[in-house]
Design an enzyme around this catalytic site. Sequence first.
Site, short mmCIF file in Angstrom:
data_model
loop_
_atom_site.label_atom_id
_atom_site.label_comp_id
_atom_site.label_asym_id
_atom_site.label_seq_id
_atom_site.Cartn_x
_atom_site.Cartn_y
_atom_site.Cartn_z
N CYS A 36 -28.12 53.38 21.80
CA CYS A 36 -29.24 53.94 23.13
C CYS A 36 -30.73 54.30 22.70
CB CYS A 36 -28.61 54.55 24.02
SG CYS A 36 -29.66 55.83 24.85
N CYS A 39 -32.72 57.08 24.10
CA CYS A 39 -31.83 58.38 23.69
C CYS A 39 -32.24 59.19 22.17
CB CYS A 39 -30.40 58.32 23.04
SG CYS A 39 -29.07 57.84 24.86
#
Length: 105
Positions: free
Chosen positions: A29, A32
């Site tokens: 991700c 993230c």
Amino acid sequence: MLELDKKTFEPEVLQGEGYILVDFYGDGCAPCQSLMPHVIEFSEKYGDKIKFMKLNTTKARRVAIGQKVLGLPVIAIYKDGEKVEELVKEDATPENIEAMINKYI
């Protein structure tokens, strides 16, 4: 900032007391990864008022599903084991995270 896993999530968060911020993130991700330095900075700034923890959902998929974390990133605030607020995907910006923290400290 405490790194959670499938064994420590329940005792640390669901049985925890007070306010706890959990950063749900995943290995692949990119948003993230770009958010993590901000969350670490907030943990240093507000860590005396709210507990900061993170959970890699790639390694704890069942925990994430149990918490209804279906997309990433998710920044959630828990109070005494109950999720009280969360920011999901595009809403999980450093500005929104800090504003959410300030509501609970």
